[in-house]
Write a protein that holds these residues in place. Structure first.
Motif, mmCIF file in Angstrom:
data_model
loop_
_atom_site.group_PDB
_atom_site.id
_atom_site.type_symbol
_atom_site.label_atom_id
_atom_site.label_comp_id
_atom_site.label_asym_id
_atom_site.label_seq_id
_atom_site.Cartn_x
_atom_site.Cartn_y
_atom_site.Cartn_z
ATOM 1 N N CYS A 140 -9.702 5.385 -1.441
ATOM 2 C CA CYS A 140 -8.163 4.771 -0.127
ATOM 3 C C CYS A 140 -9.231 3.185 0.899
ATOM 4 O O CYS A 140 -10.963 3.430 0.976
ATOM 5 C CB CYS A 140 -8.339 6.000 0.621
ATOM 6 S SG CYS A 140 -7.679 7.181 0.007
ATOM 7 N N THR A 141 -8.310 2.378 0.963
ATOM 8 C CA THR A 141 -8.460 1.224 1.599
ATOM 9 C C THR A 141 -7.748 1.717 3.082
ATOM 10 O O THR A 141 -8.575 1.087 4.130
ATOM 11 C CB THR A 141 -8.686 -0.111 1.298
ATOM 12 O OG1 THR A 141 -7.341 -0.131 0.847
ATOM 13 C CG2 THR A 141 -9.736 0.021 -0.178
ATOM 14 N N PHE A 142 -6.427 2.416 3.163
ATOM 15 C CA PHE A 142 -6.553 2.484 4.467
ATOM 16 C C PHE A 142 -6.598 3.743 5.212
ATOM 17 O O PHE A 142 -5.911 4.938 4.325
ATOM 18 C CB PHE A 142 -4.670 1.669 4.134
ATOM 19 C CG PHE A 142 -4.794 0.366 4.562
ATOM 20 C CD1 PHE A 142 -4.695 -0.652 5.451
ATOM 21 C CD2 PHE A 142 -4.659 -0.303 2.871
ATOM 22 C CE1 PHE A 142 -4.511 -1.631 5.566
ATOM 23 C CE2 PHE A 142 -4.495 -1.344 2.925
ATOM 24 C CZ PHE A 142 -4.320 -2.553 4.375
ATOM 25 N N ILE A 173 -1.320 -2.534 -6.199
ATOM 26 C CA ILE A 173 -1.110 -1.422 -4.995
ATOM 27 C C ILE A 173 -2.227 -0.865 -4.311
ATOM 28 O O ILE A 173 -3.234 -0.443 -4.761
ATOM 29 C CB ILE A 173 -0.091 -0.964 -5.473
ATOM 30 C CG1 ILE A 173 0.897 -1.584 -5.801
ATOM 31 C CG2 ILE A 173 0.365 0.183 -3.895
ATOM 32 C CD1 ILE A 173 2.159 -0.820 -6.606
ATOM 33 N N ALA A 174 -2.622 -0.516 -2.752
ATOM 34 C CA ALA A 174 -3.319 -0.138 -2.745
ATOM 35 C C ALA A 174 -3.060 1.129 -2.397
ATOM 36 O O ALA A 174 -2.136 1.306 -1.727
ATOM 37 C CB ALA A 174 -3.657 -1.023 -1.179
ATOM 38 N N ALA A 180 0.697 -1.548 0.149
ATOM 39 C CA ALA A 180 0.302 0.313 -0.245
ATOM 40 C C ALA A 180 0.890 1.472 0.269
ATOM 41 O O ALA A 180 2.043 1.342 0.771
ATOM 42 C CB ALA A 180 -0.970 0.032 1.189
ATOM 43 N N VAL A 181 0.333 1.928 -0.653
ATOM 44 C CA VAL A 181 1.367 3.655 -0.461
ATOM 45 C C VAL A 181 0.461 4.639 -0.298
ATOM 46 O O VAL A 181 -0.768 4.572 0.378
ATOM 47 C CB VAL A 181 0.994 4.172 -1.514
ATOM 48 C CG1 VAL A 181 3.102 2.983 -1.972
ATOM 49 C CG2 VAL A 181 0.953 4.580 -3.152
ATOM 50 N N PHE A 182 0.455 5.914 0.430
ATOM 51 C CA PHE A 182 -0.313 6.621 1.021
ATOM 52 C C PHE A 182 0.340 8.057 0.761
ATOM 53 O O PHE A 182 1.087 8.852 1.122
ATOM 54 C CB PHE A 182 0.253 7.044 2.489
ATOM 55 C CG PHE A 182 -0.260 5.446 3.321
ATOM 56 C CD1 PHE A 182 0.174 3.800 3.488
ATOM 57 C CD2 PHE A 182 -1.631 5.309 4.658
ATOM 58 C CE1 PHE A 182 -0.509 2.757 3.928
ATOM 59 C CE2 PHE A 182 -2.485 4.392 4.857
ATOM 60 C CZ PHE A 182 -1.671 3.108 4.714
ATOM 61 N N PRO A 183 0.275 8.323 -0.046
ATOM 62 C CA PRO A 183 0.016 9.868 -0.544
ATOM 63 C C PRO A 183 -0.142 11.195 0.194
ATOM 64 O O PRO A 183 -1.239 10.865 0.686
ATOM 65 C CB PRO A 183 -0.628 9.806 -2.269
ATOM 66 C CG PRO A 183 -1.077 8.644 -2.090
ATOM 67 C CD PRO A 183 -1.018 7.918 -0.939
ATOM 68 N N PRO A 184 0.062 12.615 -0.883
ATOM 69 C CA PRO A 184 -0.580 13.206 0.075
ATOM 70 C C PRO A 184 -2.049 13.591 -0.130
ATOM 71 O O PRO A 184 -2.202 12.928 -1.686
ATOM 72 C CB PRO A 184 0.396 14.390 -0.162
ATOM 73 C CG PRO A 184 1.565 13.751 -0.417
ATOM 74 C CD PRO A 184 1.325 12.915 -0.798
#
Ligand code: PGA
Length: 251
Positions: A88-90, A58-59, A38-42
């Motif tokens: 989004c999932t996370f 990729i989530a 998973a990735v967490f962008p701004p």
């Protein structure tokens, strides 16, 4: 059996151009099938990344969300329902930069955690001690308190659908990594604390380590029995390095 997870926290990095480049690099990675990535962008780039990673495994998650589940009059905030609507999932809850710099406290984080779950998002609860707290021998006490805040407010069952990231503050962005033994000690304590409430929940929850993880130290950390993957900051901004960490997790 817990599935390994590797998550990339991009923090406040990126431009439209660099995000396009990084997303393209991620698209081309050959990822191990046993690893959830998973990735967490701004916030600003969440839609761009979701579109860019369409068709991959990729989530995408967000780095923060409002304590209110629904949209409404709350200037400058993003509701978890809006994040879910975007795909989004996370969502990260209580990253140390938000606890320390933005002053977010446990009571607020309990509400953010609950609101995220109410919208179907999986919260990634970040916990960890400062260097002063570690040197004072208070690591397990501090982390235990951050965890018990959620348990007391929402019940241990809240962790059936959540991830926990142990990130010692002194190891974040500093190049100092907790040794695999130091990290394992805290992970084991987190799992034991959950097990005291509910053994099944404790066995099922994924505990990620974060703090200067890179390809060179990932395998050793991920080899520990209670470390189920990593939350990667700086090294997640390079697709090749991030891919190498994902592969280390797959071995
Ligand atoms: P780092 O950050 O990998 O750059 O140390 C980790 C994090 O803050 O999630």
């Amino acid at each position: 059996m817990r599935r390994i997870m590797v998550a990339g926290n991009w923090k406040m990095h990126g431009t439209r151009a660099s995000v396009a480049e990084l997303t393209k690099g991620l698209r081309h990675l050959v990822l191990p099938s046993g690893v959830d990535v998973a990735v967490f962008p701004p916030f600003l780039y969440v839609n761009q990344v979701i579109d860019g990673l369409d068709g991959t495994s990729i989530a995408v998650g967000a780095q923060n969300s409002a304590a209110e589940a629904s949209q409404g009059a709350l200037t400058g905030e993003i509701a978890p329902s809006q994040l879910a609507d975007a795909g989004c999932t996370f969502v990260l809850i209580g990253h140390s930069e938000r606890r320390q710099i933005m002053g977010e406290q446990d009571e607020l984080l309990n509400r953010k955690f609950a609101a995220a779950q109410a919208c179907g998002l999986t919260p990634v609860l970040c916990v960890g001690e400062t260097l002063v707290q570690r040197d004072a021998g208070k690591t397990l006490e501090v982390v235990g308190r951050q965890l018990s805040s959620i348990i007391e407010a929402l019940g241990v069952g809240a962790f059936v659908n959540a991830v926990i990231a142990y990130e010692p503050v002194w190891a974040i962005g500093t190049g100092l990594t907790a040794s695999p033994q130091q990290a394992q000690e805290v992970h084991a304590a987190i799992r034991a604390q959950l097990a005291a409430e509910n053994a099944e929940v404790a066995q099922g929850v994924r505990l990620l380590y974060g703090g200067s993880v890179k390809a060179a130290n990932a395998a050793e950390l991920f080899g520990m029995p209670d470390i189920d993957g990593g939350l990667i900051g700086g090294a997640s901004l390079n697709a090749d390095e991030f891919g190498a960490i994902c592969r280390a997790a797959g071995n």
